[in-house]
Design a protein around this motif. Structure first.
Motif, PDB file in Angstrom:
ATOM      1  N   GLN A 406      -8.974 -28.258  75.232  1.00  0.00           N
ATOM      2  CA  GLN A 406     -10.302 -28.852  75.255  1.00  0.00           C
ATOM      3  C   GLN A 406     -10.218 -30.297  75.760  1.00  0.00           C
ATOM      4  OE1 GLN A 406     -13.083 -26.957  74.493  1.00  0.00           O
ATOM      5  NE2 GLN A 406     -11.531 -25.334  74.377  1.00  0.00           N
ATOM      6  N   ARG A 407     -11.324 -30.784  76.292  1.00  0.00           N
ATOM      7  CA  ARG A 407     -11.343 -32.160  76.807  1.00  0.00           C
ATOM      8  C   ARG A 407     -10.910 -33.160  75.738  1.00  0.00           C
ATOM      9  NH1 ARG A 407     -13.407 -34.450  81.236  1.00  0.00           N
ATOM     10  NH2 ARG A 407     -14.375 -32.465  81.844  1.00  0.00           N
ATOM     11  N   ALA A 408     -11.302 -32.917  74.504  1.00  0.00           N
ATOM     12  CA  ALA A 408     -10.968 -33.830  73.407  1.00  0.00           C
ATOM     13  C   ALA A 408      -9.469 -33.833  73.093  1.00  0.00           C
ATOM     14  CB  ALA A 408     -11.747 -33.456  72.158  1.00  0.00           C
ATOM     15  N   GLU A 409      -8.723 -32.859  73.648  1.00  0.00           N
ATOM     16  CA  GLU A 409      -7.297 -32.736  73.349  1.00  0.00           C
ATOM     17  C   GLU A 409      -6.398 -33.393  74.415  1.00  0.00           C
ATOM     18  OE1 GLU A 409      -6.720 -28.569  71.074  1.00  0.00           O
ATOM     19  OE2 GLU A 409      -7.619 -28.351  73.082  1.00  0.00           O
ATOM     20  N   ILE A 410      -6.994 -34.056  75.395  1.00  0.00           N
ATOM     21  CA  ILE A 410      -6.205 -34.630  76.493  1.00  0.00           C
ATOM     22  C   ILE A 410      -5.179 -35.629  75.978  1.00  0.00           C
ATOM     23  CG2 ILE A 410      -6.320 -36.184  78.491  1.00  0.00           C
ATOM     24  CD1 ILE A 410      -8.796 -34.730  79.412  1.00  0.00           C
ATOM     25  N   GLU A 411      -5.593 -36.551  75.113  1.00  0.00           N
ATOM     26  CA  GLU A 411      -4.657 -37.559  74.586  1.00  0.00           C
ATOM     27  C   GLU A 411      -3.563 -36.905  73.756  1.00  0.00           C
ATOM     28  OE1 GLU A 411      -4.259 -40.703  75.195  1.00  0.00           O
ATOM     29  OE2 GLU A 411      -5.982 -40.824  76.557  1.00  0.00           O
ATOM     30  N   GLU A 412      -3.940 -35.915  72.952  1.00  0.00           N
ATOM     31  CA  GLU A 412      -2.967 -35.199  72.118  1.00  0.00           C
ATOM     32  C   GLU A 412      -1.951 -34.464  72.992  1.00  0.00           C
ATOM     33  OE1 GLU A 412      -2.841 -31.428  68.983  1.00  0.00           O
ATOM     34  OE2 GLU A 412      -4.758 -32.412  69.431  1.00  0.00           O
ATOM     35  N   PHE A 413      -2.435 -33.847  74.077  1.00  0.00           N
ATOM     36  CA  PHE A 413      -1.544 -33.143  75.000  1.00  0.00           C
ATOM     37  C   PHE A 413      -0.561 -34.125  75.637  1.00  0.00           C
ATOM     38  CE2 PHE A 413      -0.344 -31.989  79.285  1.00  0.00           C
ATOM     39  CZ  PHE A 413       0.076 -30.683  79.158  1.00  0.00           C
ATOM     40  N   THR A 414      -1.082 -35.259  76.086  1.00  0.00           N
ATOM     41  CA  THR A 414      -0.233 -36.272  76.726  1.00  0.00           C
ATOM     42  C   THR A 414       0.854 -36.754  75.777  1.00  0.00           C
ATOM     43  OG1 THR A 414      -2.052 -36.998  78.142  1.00  0.00           O
ATOM     44  CG2 THR A 414      -0.233 -38.539  77.835  1.00  0.00           C
ATOM     45  N   GLU A 415       0.495 -36.956  74.535  1.00  0.00           N
ATOM     46  CA  GLU A 415       1.448 -37.421  73.529  1.00  0.00           C
ATOM     47  C   GLU A 415       2.508 -36.371  73.224  1.00  0.00           C
ATOM     48  OE1 GLU A 415       3.017 -40.061  70.561  1.00  0.00           O
ATOM     49  OE2 GLU A 415       1.577 -40.380  72.184  1.00  0.00           O
ATOM     50  N   LYS A 416       2.096 -35.122  73.122  1.00  0.00           N
ATOM     51  CA  LYS A 416       3.003 -34.045  72.708  1.00  0.00           C
ATOM     52  C   LYS A 416       3.880 -33.542  73.852  1.00  0.00           C
ATOM     53  CE  LYS A 416       3.073 -29.445  70.545  1.00  0.00           C
ATOM     54  NZ  LYS A 416       2.256 -28.347  69.960  1.00  0.00           N
ATOM     55  N   HIS A 417       3.309 -33.379  75.035  1.00  0.00           N
ATOM     56  CA  HIS A 417       4.021 -32.740  76.140  1.00  0.00           C
ATOM     57  C   HIS A 417       4.580 -33.746  77.150  1.00  0.00           C
ATOM     58  CE1 HIS A 417       2.763 -28.638  75.008  1.00  0.00           C
ATOM     59  NE2 HIS A 417       1.664 -29.242  74.586  1.00  0.00           N
ATOM     60  N   GLY A 418       4.266 -35.020  76.942  1.00  0.00           N
ATOM     61  CA  GLY A 418       4.790 -36.063  77.814  1.00  0.00           C
ATOM     62  C   GLY A 418       5.799 -36.931  77.104  1.00  0.00           C
TER      63      GLY A 418
END
Length: 509
Positions: A406-418
């Motif tokens: 979801q759009r709201a998960e972009i920061e969470e994705f960046t933190e977890k997968h980056g």
């Protein structure tokens, strides 16, 4: 299906403040324009000591002493929060001081183009005799000295000085009287690639626990052109590096694709191993003197140390499946096609989402993405922003478009997968490959299952095309396929032997 494995990797940095001043293109260009410019006057006061370079957190991440994730817990600016307890040697390699590297340049010199003073030669030979890896090379080359008169004559004839601060310790001679591709500047640039590649390859031998005689093929993937007036980029750095290191049973070639070359090289290596042509292939790259101090003006302007003061090098060993080490999924490969267009979205779609679609994988199926891993402390002052973070947000945006997150998960994705950027801006060095050592370790430890290594390149720099380049591959936990195949092979051999014995018995009767 058995896949090739990443058996081991190695990483090295060389502190190069004097080469930064004399060889970096930002500085040489400035000197040509105005040798008394304010920037050149201030530059020496913004150079770091070797101790500061060793204690710099991103450098310790590069040689494996800390993980990229650890950088999240170290306050920025990192150059003000040094790791005093960390040393020059790490699990993946080392950070070498410039004086020892000059000695390695001489050892790597095949045509007697590096001249060193007697005092310096004796001093650096004593240091290299105590180096755990270089002590095994041909140190007798350092017994050949040059007089001050010989050095001055070579410099007056187009040679490039080698200095440590204000002290002249030698020079590099030009390789030909009229060939513009064998000027002393280019000879030095190429010798730096060769010597730093040798250093990385020696550490790879140490890390992998193999003999260099077991290496069959070498692929060199830096950005320099090794050749002469008739074939400017003809090569061959690979065999030159292998010769000095001791890869007596190997051959090799160079692969060039700007920053994306290491990704191309690794996939070429994986293909050679999977095809059964070679068992052990090394992908290696040395450092780029041209990139030293590339953003130096902005660092000096902002009162910072000039952080682009290290040469980068790496070496990666690709081997046959052993059932243990992480595999390269040669069936999950992304590429930026010529006809795809050069928009950032088109590039990222070709190298990230297209290969995932082939196997019905989501963006989140990849535990870690290794993109352009430039250290943001280097790029942000120059206005280029946080390059890895920008890439991760682009991948996340594609994930939103696909419905994976979801759009709201972009920061969470960046933190977890980056991860934070930690590599020097040496062009080909930060493009995906710095994480391979950590990836190898994380997969074996069970911390992650799958990572995507992404290489991107700016082909338009050569003025031959406006195209970008991009390539990706997936590194994955080994499920033991190699062991199973080996066991099956042994079983088949035993069965064949038994059948042969039965047949022979019937023939005798």
């Amino acid at each position: 299906m058995a896949f090739p494995v990443i058996k081991s990797s190695a990483y090295a940095l060389i502190h190069s403040p004097n080469l930064l001043i004399s060889q970096g293109t930002t500085q040489t260009g400035e000197r040509d324009k105005d040798p008394n410019s304010e920037y050149l006057q201030k530059l020496p006061q913004h150079l770091r000591s070797f101790e500061e370079v060793v204690a710099y957190p991103p450098n310790q991440a590069y040689i494996g002493s800390i993980s990229p994730e650890d950088l999240k817990n170290i306050p920025r600016p990192w150059y003000q929060n040094l790791l005093a307890e960390k040393g020059r040697f790490g699990p993946f390699g080392e950070i070498m001081p410039e004086d020892e590297f000059y000695g390695l340049l001489k050892i790597a010199d095949t045509f007697d183009l590096v001249l060193l003073t007697e005092e310096f030669s004796k001093e650096v030979k004593g240091k290299l005799e105590n180096h755990p890896l270089i002590k095994n090379l041909n140190l007798s080359k350092l017994d050949k000295y040059a007089t001050e008169e010989e050095i001055n004559k070579a410099v007056n004839n187009g040679g490039e000085l080698l200095t440590l601060g204000e002290k002249v310790v030698g020079c590099v001679k030009k390789g030909h009287d009229t060939d513009k591709n064998l000027t002393a500047h280019i000879i030095l640039e190429n010798l730096v690639v060769k010597a730093s590649g040798v250093l990385a390859l020696l550490h790879l031998k140490n890390n992998a626990g193999i003999s260099l005689e077991e290496i069959d093929y070498i692929i060199e993937t830096s950005e320099e052109a090794c050749g002469d007036m008739n074939q400017r980029g003809g090569g061959n750095f690979a065999k030159a590096i292998g010769e000095i290191a001791g890869c007596v049973n190997a051959t090799g070639s160079d692969t060039r694709a700007f920053c994306a070359a290491p990704a191309h090289g690794i996939l070429n290596a994986a293909a050679l191993v999977k095809a059964g042509i070679y068992k052990n292939v090394v992908v290696v790259a040395g450092g780029a003197t041209a990139k030293l101090g590339m953003n130096g003006r902005d660092h000096v302007k902002k009162g910072m140390p000039v952080l682009e003061d290290v040469l980068g090098a790496f070496a990666i060993l690709i081997s046959e499946d052993d059932g243990i080490n992480p595999v390269i999924r040669t069936d999950i490969v992304g590429k930026h096609n010529i006809g795809a267009g050069s928009s950032p979205q088109a590039v990222m779609q070709g190298i990230v989402t297209n290969p995932l679609d082939k196997w019905d994988l989501k963006i989140t199926s990849i535990d870690k993405y290794s993109v352009e891993m430039q250290n943001p402390e280097i790029t942000e002052p120059a206005g280029a922003g946080d390059v890895p973070k920008a890439n991760y947000k682009m991948i996340a945006a594609l994930g939103v478009k696909r419905g994976d997150i979801q759009r709201a998960e972009i920061e969470e994705f960046t933190e977890k997968h980056g991860m934070p950027g930690f590599a020097p801006t040496q062009g080909h060095i930060p493009s995906g490959v710095p994480y391979i050592g950590h990836c190898h370790r994380d997969i074996l430890a069970g911390n992650i299952q799958r990572a995507m290594i992404i290489g991107k390149g700016s082909l338009f720099l050569a003025r031959m095309t406006n195209q970008f380049d991009g390539l990706s591959f997936v590194v994955e936990k080994n499920i033991g396929q190699g062991k199973e195949e080996k066991g099956s092979k042994n079983l088949n051999l035993l069965l064949a032997k038994a059948l042969r014995e039965v047949a022979e018995k019937f023939e005798m009767e």
